[in-house]
Enzyme design. Structure first.
Site, PDB file in Angstrom:
ATOM      1  N   GLY A  10       0.847  -1.140   0.237  1.00  0.00           N
ATOM      2  CA  GLY A  10      -0.162   0.163   0.034  1.00  0.00           C
ATOM      3  C   GLY A  10       0.843   1.269  -0.064  1.00  0.00           C
ATOM      4  O   GLY A  10       1.507   1.376   1.062  1.00  0.00           O
ATOM      5  N   VAL A  14      -0.243   5.976   4.435  1.00  0.00           N
ATOM      6  CA  VAL A  14       0.517   5.536   5.750  1.00  0.00           C
ATOM      7  C   VAL A  14       1.625   4.761   5.056  1.00  0.00           C
ATOM      8  O   VAL A  14       2.634   4.735   5.656  1.00  0.00           O
ATOM      9  CB  VAL A  14      -0.709   4.525   6.452  1.00  0.00           C
ATOM     10  CG1 VAL A  14       0.097   3.872   7.469  1.00  0.00           C
ATOM     11  CG2 VAL A  14      -2.112   5.252   6.820  1.00  0.00           C
ATOM     12  N   VAL A 120      -1.777  -2.856   9.454  1.00  0.00           N
ATOM     13  CA  VAL A 120      -2.198  -1.522   9.660  1.00  0.00           C
ATOM     14  C   VAL A 120      -3.571  -1.017   9.026  1.00  0.00           C
ATOM     15  O   VAL A 120      -4.253  -0.286   9.550  1.00  0.00           O
ATOM     16  CB  VAL A 120      -1.051  -0.596   9.353  1.00  0.00           C
ATOM     17  CG1 VAL A 120      -1.425   0.879   9.653  1.00  0.00           C
ATOM     18  CG2 VAL A 120       0.292  -0.521   9.754  1.00  0.00           C
ATOM     19  N   HIS A 177      -9.163  -1.303  18.443  1.00  0.00           N
ATOM     20  CA  HIS A 177      -9.051   0.216  18.036  1.00  0.00           C
ATOM     21  C   HIS A 177     -10.338   0.903  17.591  1.00  0.00           C
ATOM     22  O   HIS A 177     -10.724   0.576  16.569  1.00  0.00           O
ATOM     23  CB  HIS A 177      -7.907  -0.035  16.651  1.00  0.00           C
ATOM     24  CG  HIS A 177      -7.613   1.118  16.094  1.00  0.00           C
ATOM     25  ND1 HIS A 177      -7.089   2.382  16.906  1.00  0.00           N
ATOM     26  CD2 HIS A 177      -7.494   1.584  14.912  1.00  0.00           C
ATOM     27  CE1 HIS A 177      -6.747   3.291  16.145  1.00  0.00           C
ATOM     28  NE2 HIS A 177      -6.746   2.847  14.966  1.00  0.00           N
TER      29      HIS A 177
HETATM   30  N1  APR Z   1      -2.288  -4.422  -2.804  1.00  0.00           N
HETATM   31  C1  APR Z   1      -1.711  -3.343  -2.986  1.00  0.00           C
HETATM   32  N2  APR Z   1      -2.299  -2.159  -2.642  1.00  0.00           N
HETATM   33  C2  APR Z   1      -3.543  -1.771  -2.471  1.00  0.00           C
HETATM   34  C3  APR Z   1      -4.161  -2.936  -2.717  1.00  0.00           C
HETATM   35  C4  APR Z   1      -4.030  -4.141  -3.101  1.00  0.00           C
HETATM   36  N3  APR Z   1      -4.549  -5.205  -3.137  1.00  0.00           N
HETATM   37  N4  APR Z   1      -5.763  -2.484  -2.658  1.00  0.00           N
HETATM   38  C5  APR Z   1      -5.439  -1.263  -2.544  1.00  0.00           C
HETATM   39  N5  APR Z   1      -4.146  -0.707  -2.242  1.00  0.00           N
HETATM   40  C6  APR Z   1      -3.695   0.523  -1.969  1.00  0.00           C
HETATM   41  C7  APR Z   1      -4.477   1.663  -2.786  1.00  0.00           C
HETATM   42  O1  APR Z   1      -4.177   1.845  -4.093  1.00  0.00           O
HETATM   43  C8  APR Z   1      -3.816   2.947  -1.874  1.00  0.00           C
HETATM   44  O2  APR Z   1      -2.617   3.451  -2.562  1.00  0.00           O
HETATM   45  O3  APR Z   1      -3.645   0.796  -0.773  1.00  0.00           O
HETATM   46  C9  APR Z   1      -3.611   2.142  -0.789  1.00  0.00           C
HETATM   47  C10 APR Z   1      -4.071   2.981   0.577  1.00  0.00           C
HETATM   48  O4  APR Z   1      -3.916   4.218   0.623  1.00  0.00           O
HETATM   49  P1  APR Z   1      -4.564   5.387   1.105  1.00  0.00           P
HETATM   50  O5  APR Z   1      -6.173   5.220   0.280  1.00  0.00           O
HETATM   51  O6  APR Z   1      -3.884   6.436   1.076  1.00  0.00           O
HETATM   52  O7  APR Z   1      -5.035   5.205   2.637  1.00  0.00           O
HETATM   53  P2  APR Z   1      -4.260   5.157   3.891  1.00  0.00           P
HETATM   54  O8  APR Z   1      -4.532   6.682   4.366  1.00  0.00           O
HETATM   55  O9  APR Z   1      -2.832   5.138   3.546  1.00  0.00           O
HETATM   56  O10 APR Z   1      -4.735   4.209   4.825  1.00  0.00           O
HETATM   57  C11 APR Z   1      -4.393   2.687   4.652  1.00  0.00           C
HETATM   58  O11 APR Z   1      -4.384   2.191   6.864  1.00  0.00           O
HETATM   59  O12 APR Z   1      -4.389   3.399   8.876  1.00  0.00           O
HETATM   60  C12 APR Z   1      -5.181   2.546   7.956  1.00  0.00           C
HETATM   61  O13 APR Z   1      -7.411   3.113   8.105  1.00  0.00           O
HETATM   62  C13 APR Z   1      -6.544   2.900   7.316  1.00  0.00           C
HETATM   63  O14 APR Z   1      -6.946   0.924   6.239  1.00  0.00           O
HETATM   64  C14 APR Z   1      -6.304   2.227   6.248  1.00  0.00           C
HETATM   65  C15 APR Z   1      -5.092   2.052   5.700  1.00  0.00           C
END
Ligand code: APR
Length: 310
Positions: A10, A14, A120, A177
């Site tokens: 991801g 985060v 996370v 959480h």
């Molecule tokens: N494989 C890899 N990455 C993925 C997949 C997958 N199958 N599906 C989604 N993603 C990526 C998205 O493309 C995106 O870039 O996960 C990322 C999530 O990033 P954000 O939308 O910016 O979310 P973020 O604020 O980073 O939070 C991520 O952490 O704290 C927790 O609640 C929050 O569940 C959430 C996670």
């Protein structure tokens, strides 16, 4: 001590912040950043690597859309997921994120069967179970990050109210959480001094309440996203405890096997983290009220969990 390879799954808010912090601390030579979005992890990885000469780190951040580069990673931090979209129920979100974490976990099992997973993605108490179930890893190698974040919020609010350094506030927030988290007042001290000697009870209660709603307060401002600086700090503290075999005692979500009278679920408890991952769940004495609050919090985790089938 430095590892060869750590992967962050991801590359969103985060994940990208986590990768940058891991590189800045040189916790691994190679930090792999995996995301399904085309180009994004590669672009962010290059950008982060190019901050190395100025920040003074030699770690390289390598972006990827598949798990080839992640082969043999010693630690994975999983932050993949989607934010809640308009019209989407909380249960729908849980199911969607469970599917994402399931596919991520299958990949991790293939490329790094001996790795340690730090979960996370939210709801993290449930997502940690998905990862444990899908990989079949023992509980030592699947740990959830939430308690450090909740505790950091609690410590930051207390330090501000008492007007002392954040470094001198020791505290533990246990439980799931969410709103049912359990800040342990009886173990909260300022350099060993019980916090109740330094702050009035009503102010302390208000801080506990603000801590419970800490995530929501930030979403209220950001509107389209949730917190990421402090969550990534929490994840990296866990990574560092493992990489440097620190034997740190930190509040993390662990799979319980009878500790605190609870079994068969992930919930936030005091954990010892070292090279082996979760080396011990440290059982501490709780007051009657704290034990009841922890059990209530465990019930809340189970309720979220009910909607997920793998
Ligand atoms: N494989 C890899 N990455 C993925 C997949 C997958 N199958 N599906 C989604 N993603 C990526 C998205 O493309 C995106 O870039 O996960 C990322 C999530 O990033 P954000 O939308 O910016 O979310 P973020 O604020 O980073 O939070 C991520 O952490 O704290 C927790 O609640 C929050 O569940 C959430 C996670």
């Amino acid at each position: 001590m430095t590892m060869k390879k750590i992967t962050v799954v991801g590359a969103g808010h985060v994940g990208a912040t986590t990768a940058q912090r891991i590189a800045e601390k040189e916790l691994a030579r190679e930090v792999v950043l995996v995301d399904i979005l085309e180009g994004i992890p590669m672009g962010k990885g290059l950008d982060q690597t190019q901050s190395g000469p100025v920040e003074g780190f030699d770690s390289r951040v390598i972006g990827a859309n598949d798990y080839g580069a992640a082969k043999g990673s010693e630690v994975f931090v999983v932050t993949a997921g989607i934010p809640r979209k308009p019209g989407m129920s909380r249960d729908d979100l849980v199911k969607t994120n469970a599917d994402i974490v399931k596919s991520v976990s299958q990949e991790i099992k293939k490329v790094a069967p001996k790795s340690i997973i730090i979960m996370v993605s939210n709801p993290l108490d449930v997502m940690a179970w998905v990862a444990k179930e899908v990989t079949g890893f023992p509980r030592e190698r699947v740990i959830g990050m939430a308690g450090i974040l909740d505790t950091a919020r609690f410590r930051a609010f207390l330090a501000e109210a008492i007007d002392v350094s954040v470094e001198d506030i020791q505290a533990m927030v246990l439980g799931g959480h969410g709103d049912s988290m359990v800040p342990l007042i009886s173990y909260t001290t300022v350099s060993g001094i019980p916090v109740t000697q330094l702050i009035a009870r009503d102010k302390l209660d208000a801080i506990v309440e603000r801590t419970r709603k800490g995530g929501g307060e930030i979403v209220g401002y950001l509107k389209t996203g949730s917190a990421y600086y402090a969550p990534s700090s929490g994840a990296v503290q866990m990574v560092e405890a493992i990489v440097r075999d620190k034997k740190r005692l930190l509040p993390c979500a662990a799979w319980l096997e009878g500790e605190f009278g609870l079994s068969g679920l992930f919930v936030g408890v005091p954990c010892k983290l070292g090279a082996g991952g979760l080396e011990k769940v440290v059982e501490i004495e709780l007051t009657k009220d704290e034990q009841a609050a922890l059990e209530k919090s465990a019930d809340a985790v189970k309720k979220t969990w009910e909607v997920v089938t793998l």
